[in-house]
Write a protein that holds these residues in place. Sequence first.
Motif, short mmCIF file in Angstrom:
data_model
loop_
_atom_site.label_atom_id
_atom_site.label_comp_id
_atom_site.label_asym_id
_atom_site.label_seq_id
_atom_site.Cartn_x
_atom_site.Cartn_y
_atom_site.Cartn_z
N ARG A 207 0.84 -1.19 0.00
CA ARG A 207 0.00 0.00 0.00
C ARG A 207 0.88 1.24 0.00
N MET A 208 0.36 2.36 -0.51
CA MET A 208 1.09 3.61 -0.43
C MET A 208 1.30 3.97 1.04
N ARG A 209 2.51 4.36 1.36
CA ARG A 209 2.83 4.65 2.75
C ARG A 209 3.18 6.11 2.92
N LEU A 210 2.54 6.76 3.88
CA LEU A 210 2.90 8.12 4.28
C LEU A 210 3.77 7.99 5.52
N MET A 211 5.07 7.99 5.32
CA MET A 211 6.01 7.66 6.39
C MET A 211 6.42 8.91 7.16
N PRO A 212 5.99 9.01 8.45
CA PRO A 212 6.49 10.12 9.27
C PRO A 212 8.01 10.05 9.33
N THR A 213 8.64 11.17 9.07
CA THR A 213 10.08 11.19 8.87
C THR A 213 10.74 12.29 9.69
N VAL B 153 7.30 11.28 4.10
CA VAL B 153 7.77 10.77 2.81
C VAL B 153 6.69 9.84 2.26
N THR B 154 6.25 10.08 1.05
CA THR B 154 5.27 9.22 0.40
C THR B 154 5.99 8.07 -0.29
N VAL B 155 5.70 6.85 0.17
CA VAL B 155 6.34 5.66 -0.39
C VAL B 155 5.32 4.97 -1.30
N PRO B 156 5.60 4.83 -2.59
CA PRO B 156 4.64 4.20 -3.51
C PRO B 156 4.36 2.75 -3.10
N PRO B 157 3.21 2.23 -3.48
CA PRO B 157 2.84 0.88 -3.05
C PRO B 157 3.73 -0.22 -3.61
N ASP B 158 4.42 0.01 -4.73
CA ASP B 158 5.26 -1.02 -5.31
C ASP B 158 6.71 -0.93 -4.82
N THR B 159 6.95 -0.13 -3.78
CA THR B 159 8.30 0.01 -3.24
C THR B 159 8.49 -0.97 -2.07
N ALA B 160 9.41 -1.89 -2.21
CA ALA B 160 9.66 -2.88 -1.16
C ALA B 160 10.56 -2.32 -0.07
#
Length: 644
Positions: free
Chosen positions: A357-363, A395-402
């Motif tokens: 899933r797309m991740r909104l990563m607190p950074t 940081v927005t992490v796309p859903p296809d990013t492992a």
Amino acid sequence: MTDRKEFRDLAEPEEAHEAIASLDLSADPEYVSLTEARGRVLAERLDADRDVPGFDRASMDGFAVQARDTFGANEADPAVLDLVGEVHAGTEPDVEVGEGEAVEISTGAVMPPGADAVVMVERTDYVEREGTDGVEVRTALTPGEHTMLAGADIAAGQRALGPGTRLTAREIGLLSALGVDEVPVRGTPTVGIISTGDELVRPGNPLSDESGQIYDVNSYTTAAAVAEAGGDPVLYPHAGDDYEEMERLLLEASEECDLVLSSGSTSASAVDVIYRVIESRGELLLHGVAVKPGKPMLVGRFPDSAYVGLPGYPVSALTIFQTFVAPAIRDAAGLPEPATATVEARMAAEERYDEGRMRLMPTGLVEDEHGRTLAYPVDKGSGATTSLVEADGVVTVPPDTAYLGEGEEVSVRLFSPDVRTPSVLGVGEDDPALSRLLDSLDSPRYLPFGSREGLRRLRNGVPDFAVVSGDAERGSAGTANDSASDASGGTELASYHREWGLVVPSGNPEDIDGLADLVDRDLRFINRGTDSGLRTTLGNAVADLADDRDTTRHELVESIDGFELTVKAHESPARKVAAGAADVGLGLRSTAEKLGLGFVPLGEERVRILVNPNREEKEGVAELASTVDSTLVGVLERLPGVHP
């Protein structure tokens, strides 16, 4: 012919900065309500005076149980428990969980007495057993599983926010969670603004082009710039080039404001009189700066305020203000330099993610030894308010990013354009002496994740420093090696010792004498988390006792009621004891005396401040080293049971 004051010896820009820095623009601290606190800057450290949450609660929908009733349970051989009631969020439990029983519970609800774990509803089935409702549990649980203990977000006595913190929506959210309604903030510098010159007319009034009149631009642009810099602008009536009127307005403003700004009348012409007012009624520190635009600049002081004279041309006035005056106002107000809403950074360490899933990563952000911005994930769970305070953006992490690789470039969307990278980042042991040291630093960030996590991250190269306690050679988070740099991955900056032991009620009503009492008597004990160096120090002491008794550490731990039930901060066990929730807790002498509790000493442990060897030349680390050199001894002298 009138004498004229020439600009013969122009000051260098550095001298202008130094002259303005020597002025006192600060206003007295004040208390404001939480509704008025946005954008203000804390004047002092605020410690949490309550646990958040203030109760043990379920972290998901399911059933509250006693974990030991589920030991060995699995899909093929579920545990079957009697269903004896239900608890919903916002209600006080009216049922107790006994052996072989379960209570239906909602996310966020108070854990009922007797329960120490929650099994998620997806791992259960309703059943009927001998005419009563029951529930099948198809998984084994450990104590504390799927629960959020009191103080898991932030614990009473823990450092919540430090002096110099600018209050945005995230900090105000934390303060409201703590029940704070008023906060001590730095006073806002009051800046009086006076535009001079016979040719000026205030907007809204008729203008005579034939007489060479122009509208007063500087009063409004300067007032807006003052407000943007964190000051409180006050506009005074327009003054002409008359000496008496100029003197009257300047003195009136100097008595009412922390800083007086004027524009115009600062050149060397015969009709420009303002520098003469400063020389006769105050002190002129600087007249003219070797800078273009803005050569005709004045810096001085009156008996009750500071003074800066800006050029008359609007572009020059605003340029000089932004270059020289705005930083001083921000400094007096405790505000950081403005920043952009998005920054480019590199990942400080690899971060894996495989949920699809797309991740909104607190950074969080930290600068490395070369001044490059690094990003690291900050996530303590969706219910934790403090994650927001510790993070600078997303940081927005796309859903296809492992995974995000170490050194990979990321774009960090800041929570606020005013966010700036902390001057120094630390991770490790929660310690009262350290909290006091941090108060002397400029915008530090410290993550009290425990000694083990501090060392792990230090070895990964993320933080600037780590604080650890205990004995690494016996499996804890610290180290007994006295070398400057060792397996910890850091260089020792300083160390001190703190007395640890058992915190008991005042007067020690149970007459507890030592660690053996926890093993041999029916006493309720509260421990620290497994990442805590203090917890490991206790574990080593239990191992020593086991050796003396010719038994195993595991055997003794099993006989201590509450050994595996942990709380977060160094004050948390003591506060449980003070509230009557436990007979004894693991803690420090300094904490016991602060809270008026009894203390049974068990020994001392060494606390070390370890610096990332690659960051020793970083400015924030140098400031930390200087603060340690100048204040550590004084801090330790004021804390009982702590010494070099």
